[in-house]
Motif scaffolding. Structure first.
Motif, PDB file in Angstrom:
ATOM      1  N   ALA A 225       0.832  -1.203   0.000  1.00 49.78           N
ATOM      2  CA  ALA A 225       0.000   0.000   0.000  1.00 49.78           C
ATOM      3  C   ALA A 225       0.866   1.251   0.000  1.00 49.78           C
ATOM      4  O   ALA A 225       0.578   2.217  -0.709  1.00 49.78           O
ATOM      5  N   LEU A 226       1.942   1.232   0.786  1.00 51.44           N
ATOM      6  CA  LEU A 226       2.842   2.386   0.801  1.00 51.44           C
ATOM      7  C   LEU A 226       3.609   2.507  -0.503  1.00 51.44           C
ATOM      8  O   LEU A 226       3.772   3.603  -1.041  1.00 51.44           O
TER       9      LEU A 226
ATOM     10  N   ARG B  72       1.483 -10.116  -4.520  1.00 53.58           N
ATOM     11  CA  ARG B  72       1.382 -10.243  -3.063  1.00 53.58           C
ATOM     12  C   ARG B  72       0.378 -11.324  -2.661  1.00 53.58           C
ATOM     13  O   ARG B  72       0.569 -12.001  -1.645  1.00 53.58           O
ATOM     14  N   PHE B  73      -0.697 -11.467  -3.429  1.00 52.10           N
ATOM     15  CA  PHE B  73      -1.653 -12.527  -3.142  1.00 52.10           C
ATOM     16  C   PHE B  73      -1.018 -13.903  -3.338  1.00 52.10           C
ATOM     17  O   PHE B  73      -1.275 -14.847  -2.579  1.00 52.10           O
ATOM     18  N   MET B  74      -0.197 -13.999  -4.365  1.00 47.50           N
ATOM     19  CA  MET B  74       0.445 -15.280  -4.657  1.00 47.50           C
ATOM     20  C   MET B  74       1.546 -15.606  -3.643  1.00 47.50           C
ATOM     21  O   MET B  74       1.768 -16.786  -3.319  1.00 47.50           O
ATOM     22  N   ALA B  75       2.246 -14.583  -3.162  1.00 37.20           N
ATOM     23  CA  ALA B  75       3.351 -14.805  -2.218  1.00 37.20           C
ATOM     24  C   ALA B  75       3.315 -13.726  -1.144  1.00 37.20           C
ATOM     25  O   ALA B  75       4.039 -12.728  -1.228  1.00 37.20           O
TER      26      ALA B  75
ATOM     27  N   ALA C 293      -5.577   2.338   7.095  1.00 37.01           N
ATOM     28  CA  ALA C 293      -6.532   1.283   7.467  1.00 37.01           C
ATOM     29  C   ALA C 293      -5.865  -0.087   7.455  1.00 37.01           C
ATOM     30  O   ALA C 293      -6.077  -0.910   8.369  1.00 37.01           O
ATOM     31  N   ALA C 294      -5.038  -0.337   6.434  1.00 34.18           N
ATOM     32  CA  ALA C 294      -4.344  -1.625   6.352  1.00 34.18           C
ATOM     33  C   ALA C 294      -3.385  -1.801   7.520  1.00 34.18           C
ATOM     34  O   ALA C 294      -3.286  -2.895   8.101  1.00 34.18           O
ATOM     35  N   ALA C 295      -2.675  -0.735   7.878  1.00 32.98           N
ATOM     36  CA  ALA C 295      -1.729  -0.821   8.993  1.00 32.98           C
ATOM     37  C   ALA C 295      -2.442  -1.155  10.299  1.00 32.98           C
ATOM     38  O   ALA C 295      -1.962  -1.977  11.107  1.00 32.98           O
ATOM     39  N   ILE C 296      -3.599  -0.522  10.519  1.00 29.98           N
ATOM     40  CA  ILE C 296      -4.356  -0.782  11.750  1.00 29.98           C
ATOM     41  C   ILE C 296      -4.845  -2.222  11.798  1.00 29.98           C
ATOM     42  O   ILE C 296      -4.745  -2.916  12.835  1.00 29.98           O
TER      43      ILE C 296
ATOM     44  N   PRO D  27      -3.023  -9.984   3.996  1.00 31.59           N
ATOM     45  CA  PRO D  27      -3.677  -9.798   2.693  1.00 31.59           C
ATOM     46  C   PRO D  27      -4.491  -8.506   2.565  1.00 31.59           C
ATOM     47  O   PRO D  27      -4.811  -8.081   1.451  1.00 31.59           O
ATOM     48  N   ILE D  28      -4.829  -7.877   3.690  1.00 32.27           N
ATOM     49  CA  ILE D  28      -5.570  -6.620   3.613  1.00 32.27           C
ATOM     50  C   ILE D  28      -4.773  -5.538   2.890  1.00 32.27           C
ATOM     51  O   ILE D  28      -5.330  -4.624   2.279  1.00 32.27           O
TER      52      ILE D  28
END
Length: 338
Positions: free
Chosen positions: A80-81, A146-149, A205-208, A217-218
């Protein structure tokens, strides 16, 4: 911007223009038998220094924080970053192009470019839109990887950098909000920054969530969500700049309604033919049209009344008006008599 119809045999009356002040190259029709009077008219775009300054400040802030966000994304392992940093890279490029468009747009008209360099800012807006599409593709690709690994994400550094990015984006958006928001360059830059702002919110939001649950995975999921929002803004900007470059009628402008309004409210006007309305750049709507006269009213009076009506009622401040003396009109494939 050529309008390849032949107006030979018409009288071209433009009493508030000075043809010696510029060359009318963009109107590639035959002016045999026409008269021009372009007193006091200037095609050089009015480029606001406030717009230019706003974009330059945004460019400086965005470019500086982009480096910080890249470092934060690499240290924390957050997509995300990194996605937001990639978006900020395109923002930096887009803001630079916007600033360059304003700088070049200030150049005065010359013999080869009688309308000046106003279209440069529209080209910059088009490039802005295309770069947004590019960053969306990159985000989607990285999310799939990222979903794959799935990898480890450090929620603490991710949260701190995302909050700082949010504050920077809010500041830049506020600065751009003080400029002309209807300008394609300002609109394009604002869309980029808005995408960054949404990216920062998603990263927070993902970090939280990762901090509280450990569910990594978020991170790519929210990146995909942000990319969809970016895509919507990119499409709107692309369509707007494309319409200007295709010389389409601006949003909210109906040539048929304008022709009907002129016939109703301008004494001595019998007919309006070949009305073309387009934008040179943001906020600079232009028109060409043929008119036929009735009665014994002086042609210059009718022409001036048409021009005043276009400016005051329809915000069209540059109009090229041909007077049809034959009553039969000229040939123009795109024309629709009114």
């Amino acid at each position: 911007m050529a309008h390849p119809h032949d107006h030979s045999g018409h009288s071209h009356d433009e009493t508030d223009h000075d043809h010696e002040a510029h060359q009318h190259a963009p109107h590639a029709h035959d002016h045999a038998g026409h008269s021009h009077d372009h007193a006091g008219h200037d095609h050089t775009p009015k480029v606001s220094s406030a717009n230019e300054r706003a974009v330059l400040i945004g460019l400086t802030l965005t470019g500086t924080f982009m480096v910080i966000e890249v470092i934060g994304g690499l240290l924390s392992g957050s997509l995300a970053l990194l996605a937001d940093a990639g978006h900020m890279l395109t923002d930096t490029i887009a803001l630079f192009l916007s600033w360059l468009g304003f700088r070049i747009g200030k150049r005065v008209a010359d013999s080869k470019r009688s309308f000046g360099y106003a279209r440069v800012e529209v080209l910059a807006g088009l490039i802005n839109a295309l770069t947004l599409f590019g960053i969306v593709v990159w985000i989607l690709y990285e999310a799939f990887q990222r979903f794959m690994a799935p990898g480890e994400v450090l929620a603490g550094p991710m949260f701190a950098v995302a909050v700082a990015g949010l504050l920077i984006n809010l500041l830049v958006l506020r600065i751009l909000g003080g400029a002309d928001k209807d300008h394609v360059n300002i609109k394009g830059a604002s869309l980029h920054v808005m995408g960054d702002l949404l990216g920062s919110v998603g990263a927070i939001a993902a970090a939280i969530i990762i901090w509280l649950t450990g569910w990594t995975p978020i991170d790519p999921i929210l990146s995909v969500f942000v990319s969809v929002l970016i895509l919507r803004g990119a499409w709107a900007l692309l369509m707007r700049t494309f319409n200007i470059l295709m010389e389409g009628a601006p949003d909210g402008v109906d040539p048929a309604a304008i022709a009907a309004d002129l016939k109703t409210n301008v004494p001595g006007l019998a007919k309006v033919d070949h009305l073309h309305v387009w934008s040179l750049s943001s906020g600079r709507t232009m028109a060409t049209l043929d008119i036929a006269l009735t009665g014994d009213i002086a042609p210059a009076s009718v022409s001036n009344a048409v021009r005043q009506r276009l400016a005051q009622t329809h915000d069209i401040n540059h109009a090229t008006i041909e007077i049809d003396w034959t009553g039969h009109g000229s040939q123009c494939a795109a024309a629709k008599p009114a």
